[in-house]
Design a protein around this motif. Structure first.
Motif, PDB file in Angstrom:
ATOM      1  N   PRO A  86     -38.133   1.005 -10.082  1.00  0.00           N
ATOM      2  CA  PRO A  86     -37.826   1.955 -11.166  1.00  0.00           C
ATOM      3  C   PRO A  86     -38.556   3.279 -10.968  1.00  0.00           C
ATOM      4  O   PRO A  86     -39.475   3.631 -11.709  1.00  0.00           O
ATOM      5  CB  PRO A  86     -38.316   1.203 -12.407  1.00  0.00           C
ATOM      6  CG  PRO A  86     -39.469   0.380 -11.916  1.00  0.00           C
ATOM      7  CD  PRO A  86     -39.099  -0.029 -10.514  1.00  0.00           C
ATOM      8  N   ALA A  89     -38.197   6.017 -13.979  1.00  0.00           N
ATOM      9  CA  ALA A  89     -38.999   5.688 -15.162  1.00  0.00           C
ATOM     10  C   ALA A  89     -40.475   5.905 -14.898  1.00  0.00           C
ATOM     11  O   ALA A  89     -41.217   6.386 -15.769  1.00  0.00           O
ATOM     12  CB  ALA A  89     -38.745   4.244 -15.583  1.00  0.00           C
ATOM     13  N   LEU A 109     -37.727   0.502 -17.026  1.00  0.00           N
ATOM     14  CA  LEU A 109     -36.961   1.173 -18.080  1.00  0.00           C
ATOM     15  C   LEU A 109     -36.230   0.155 -18.934  1.00  0.00           C
ATOM     16  O   LEU A 109     -35.583  -0.758 -18.423  1.00  0.00           O
ATOM     17  CB  LEU A 109     -35.934   2.125 -17.456  1.00  0.00           C
ATOM     18  CG  LEU A 109     -34.874   2.677 -18.412  1.00  0.00           C
ATOM     19  CD1 LEU A 109     -35.488   3.682 -19.383  1.00  0.00           C
ATOM     20  CD2 LEU A 109     -33.725   3.308 -17.641  1.00  0.00           C
ATOM     21  N   GLU A 111     -33.341   0.176 -21.972  1.00  0.00           N
ATOM     22  CA  GLU A 111     -32.366   0.873 -22.801  1.00  0.00           C
ATOM     23  C   GLU A 111     -31.680  -0.161 -23.700  1.00  0.00           C
ATOM     24  O   GLU A 111     -31.475  -1.304 -23.278  1.00  0.00           O
ATOM     25  CB  GLU A 111     -31.325   1.587 -21.944  1.00  0.00           C
ATOM     26  CG  GLU A 111     -31.884   2.685 -21.054  1.00  0.00           C
ATOM     27  CD  GLU A 111     -30.781   3.335 -20.239  1.00  0.00           C
ATOM     28  OE1 GLU A 111     -30.360   4.453 -20.589  1.00  0.00           O
ATOM     29  OE2 GLU A 111     -30.338   2.719 -19.248  1.00  0.00           O
ATOM     30  N   LEU A 126     -41.031   1.529 -20.289  1.00  0.00           N
ATOM     31  CA  LEU A 126     -40.593   2.735 -20.984  1.00  0.00           C
ATOM     32  C   LEU A 126     -39.357   2.385 -21.800  1.00  0.00           C
ATOM     33  O   LEU A 126     -38.309   2.056 -21.238  1.00  0.00           O
ATOM     34  CB  LEU A 126     -40.277   3.841 -19.973  1.00  0.00           C
ATOM     35  CG  LEU A 126     -39.686   5.143 -20.529  1.00  0.00           C
ATOM     36  CD1 LEU A 126     -40.650   5.823 -21.489  1.00  0.00           C
ATOM     37  CD2 LEU A 126     -39.294   6.084 -19.390  1.00  0.00           C
ATOM     38  N   ARG A 181     -34.596  10.956 -21.753  1.00  0.00           N
ATOM     39  CA  ARG A 181     -33.349  10.283 -21.378  1.00  0.00           C
ATOM     40  C   ARG A 181     -32.502  11.150 -20.457  1.00  0.00           C
ATOM     41  O   ARG A 181     -31.980  10.668 -19.441  1.00  0.00           O
ATOM     42  CB  ARG A 181     -32.555   9.910 -22.628  1.00  0.00           C
ATOM     43  CG  ARG A 181     -31.232   9.190 -22.321  1.00  0.00           C
ATOM     44  CD  ARG A 181     -30.493   8.873 -23.610  1.00  0.00           C
ATOM     45  NE  ARG A 181     -31.250   7.936 -24.425  1.00  0.00           N
ATOM     46  CZ  ARG A 181     -31.253   6.616 -24.227  1.00  0.00           C
ATOM     47  NH1 ARG A 181     -30.560   6.104 -23.236  1.00  0.00           N
ATOM     48  NH2 ARG A 181     -31.946   5.834 -25.016  1.00  0.00           N
ATOM     49  N   GLY A 184     -34.048  11.545 -17.042  1.00  0.00           N
ATOM     50  CA  GLY A 184     -33.783  10.332 -16.281  1.00  0.00           C
ATOM     51  C   GLY A 184     -32.360  10.291 -15.753  1.00  0.00           C
ATOM     52  O   GLY A 184     -32.111   9.853 -14.623  1.00  0.00           O
ATOM     53  N   GLN A 299     -26.212   3.200 -16.086  1.00  0.00           N
ATOM     54  CA  GLN A 299     -27.527   3.545 -16.624  1.00  0.00           C
ATOM     55  C   GLN A 299     -27.636   5.052 -16.836  1.00  0.00           C
ATOM     56  O   GLN A 299     -26.864   5.824 -16.309  1.00  0.00           O
ATOM     57  CB  GLN A 299     -28.633   3.101 -15.647  1.00  0.00           C
ATOM     58  CG  GLN A 299     -28.645   1.616 -15.351  1.00  0.00           C
ATOM     59  CD  GLN A 299     -29.611   1.263 -14.244  1.00  0.00           C
ATOM     60  OE1 GLN A 299     -29.783   2.012 -13.291  1.00  0.00           O
ATOM     61  NE2 GLN A 299     -30.257   0.110 -14.371  1.00  0.00           N
ATOM     62  N   TRP A 300     -28.542   5.470 -17.645  1.00  0.00           N
ATOM     63  CA  TRP A 300     -29.063   6.858 -17.755  1.00  0.00           C
ATOM     64  C   TRP A 300     -28.041   7.966 -18.000  1.00  0.00           C
ATOM     65  O   TRP A 300     -28.274   9.068 -17.465  1.00  0.00           O
ATOM     66  CB  TRP A 300     -29.794   7.231 -16.482  1.00  0.00           C
ATOM     67  CG  TRP A 300     -31.047   6.529 -16.176  1.00  0.00           C
ATOM     68  CD1 TRP A 300     -31.217   5.569 -15.241  1.00  0.00           C
ATOM     69  CD2 TRP A 300     -32.364   6.774 -16.705  1.00  0.00           C
ATOM     70  NE1 TRP A 300     -32.539   5.202 -15.150  1.00  0.00           N
ATOM     71  CE2 TRP A 300     -33.263   5.935 -16.037  1.00  0.00           C
ATOM     72  CE3 TRP A 300     -32.858   7.649 -17.679  1.00  0.00           C
ATOM     73  CZ2 TRP A 300     -34.624   5.925 -16.312  1.00  0.00           C
ATOM     74  CZ3 TRP A 300     -34.216   7.628 -17.943  1.00  0.00           C
ATOM     75  CH2 TRP A 300     -35.085   6.772 -17.260  1.00  0.00           C
TER      76      TRP A 300
END
Length: 315
Positions: A86, A89, A109, A111, A126, A181, A184, A299-300
Motif C-alpha cells: 500500500p 496510503a 488503506l 475504504e 488509514l 482521497r 490517493g 479503488q481510489w
C-alpha cells in the motif's frame, strides 16, 4: 507555458527507476507474486531512505518538500514494475504515522465496503470514510485484524481482507479527508499509467520478435492496430494525469483516474491479444498487469464514483 518535465523531475524519475531495477527486477517481482504479494520490508526501508514516502512533507518536518507532480512520476515507476504494498496510503499518512516517512511502517488503506489489501502486514490503517478520516494503530488496529477474514484476491500481488464495520473502532482523526482521497486517486492513476505504458512496451517488443509465416507478427495490420490503439489510450491518460497533478482539482483527478484505469485494463487486454495463448500462461507477466489493473480500477475511487463527480460538474 512549458509543460515539459524539468531536469530535476527527470533525474528524480530516473533515480527511482534505477533503484527499482536494482532491487525489484523481474525475478524479485515474480517471486513476490508467487509468495503471495508480501511487502518487502528491506525495499520499503530503502524507499523511505530515498525520500519516497516523505516526498511531499515539508523540509521543516524532515521531508523532501516536493509536490504532487513529483509523486506522480514516482508512482508511474511503481506501476511499471508491479511493486506490491500500500504505497499510496503510506505516503499519504507519512506525516501522521510514526515511521511511515522513513519506510519503517506500512500503512494500509480502508475504504467503506471494500476489502483491505495487506492488512496482515500493516502497522497502521488509514480509514477514509467520508467526513471521518482517521488512522488506526496499536490496540484498535489489532482488534480490526482479529475480526478480519481473508478473501480471495484477483491479484496475486495483493492479499485482501474483509474487515468489520470500522465506525466503532476509534482512531486518531485526520484533517481534510476529501483531499487525501483525491490525492490517493491521483497516485493510483499514476500506477495505472505506468502499467499501461509497460503493457504497450511489452506488446511492441513481442510483436517485433515473434514470427509467424516467416515474418514478425508486428508487420501484420491487425497487430499494428492493437499497438497503435494502446498508444492512443496511454498518451491522453498521461496528459490528463499530469494536468491534474498540477491543479489538484478533484474533477480533473476523476477524469484522469477514469482514463488511466481504461488505459491500464485495455492495454493489458490488447497485450494479451498480441501475445496470443502465451499471454495467459503463468510464465508471462502480462496477465499480472491485467489483474492488478482490474483491482486498482475499483479503488481510489471506483469508476462509478469518478463518473458521478464528472457528471455533477457538468450539471
Amino acid at each position: 507555458m512549458d509543460f515539459q518535465l524539468s531536469e530535476d523531475q527527470r533525474a528524480l524519475r530516473a533515480g527511482i527507476r534505477d533503484l527499482l531495477a536494482g532491487r525489484f527486477g523481474r525475478d524479485r517481482m515474480r517471486a513476490a507474486h508467487e509468495g503471495g504479494g508480501g511487502v518487502d520490508r528491506g525495499l520499503w526501508r530503502e524507499l523511505g531512505a530515498a525520500g519516497f514516502f516523505a516526498l511531499r512533507l515539508p523540509e521543516t518536518a524532515g521531508g523532501v518538500g516536493l509536490g504532487l507532480p513529483e509523486s506522480v512520476l514516482l508512482f508511474e515507476e511503481i506501476g511499471r514494475v508491479l511493486l506490491p504494498g500500500p504505497l499510496a496510503a503510506t505516503q499519504l499518512a507519512a506525516g501522521a504515522v510514526k515511521g511511515a516517512a522513513e519506510g519503517e511502517a506500512v500503512v494500509a488503506l480502508a475504504e467503506p465496503g471494500r476489502p483491505v489489501g495487506h492488512l496482515d502486514e500493516a502497522d497502521a490503517l488509514l480509514v477514509l470514510d467520508g467526513d471521518r478520516p482517521r488512522v488506526l494503530t496499536g490496540g484498535a488496529l489489532r482488534r480490526v485484524v482479529d475480526e478480519a477474514r481473508p478473501v480471495r484476491s484477483l491479484d496475486p500481488g495483493t492479499p485482501l481482507w474483509r474487515v468489520p464495520d470500522l465506525a466503532d473502532h476509534g482512531g486518531e482523526p485526520l484533517a481534510d479527508g476529501a483531499r487525501l482521497r483525491w490525492e490517493g486517486a491521483l497516485l493510483a492513476a499514476a500506477e495505472q499509467l505506468g502499467s499501461a505504458a509497460r503493457s504497450l512496451e511489452a506488446a511492441v517488443q513481442h510483436a517485433g520478435e515473434r514470427e509467424q509465416f516467416g515474418a514478425p507478427i508486428g508487420s501484420f495490420q491487425a497487430v499494428k492496430h492493437l499497438c497503435a490503439g494502446m498508444l492512443v489510450r496511454a498518451e491522453p491518460a498521461r496528459t490528463a494525469l499530469y494536468a491534474a497533478a498540477v491543479t489538484g482539482d478533484p474533477v480533473e483527478i476523476a477524469g484522469a483516474k477514469l482514463l488511466a484505469d481504461d488505459a491500464a485494463v485495455r492495454n493489458a487486454r490488447d497485450c494479451l491479444q498480441v501475445y496470443g495463448g502465451m499471454g495467459f500462461t503463468w510464465e508471462e507477466d502480462v496477465h499480472l498487469h491485467l489483474k492488478r489493473a482490474w483491482l486498482r480500477a475499483g479503488q481510489w475511487p471506483a469508476a462509478a464514483d469518478a463518473e458521478e463527480v464528472l457528471a455533477a460538474d457538468l450539471g
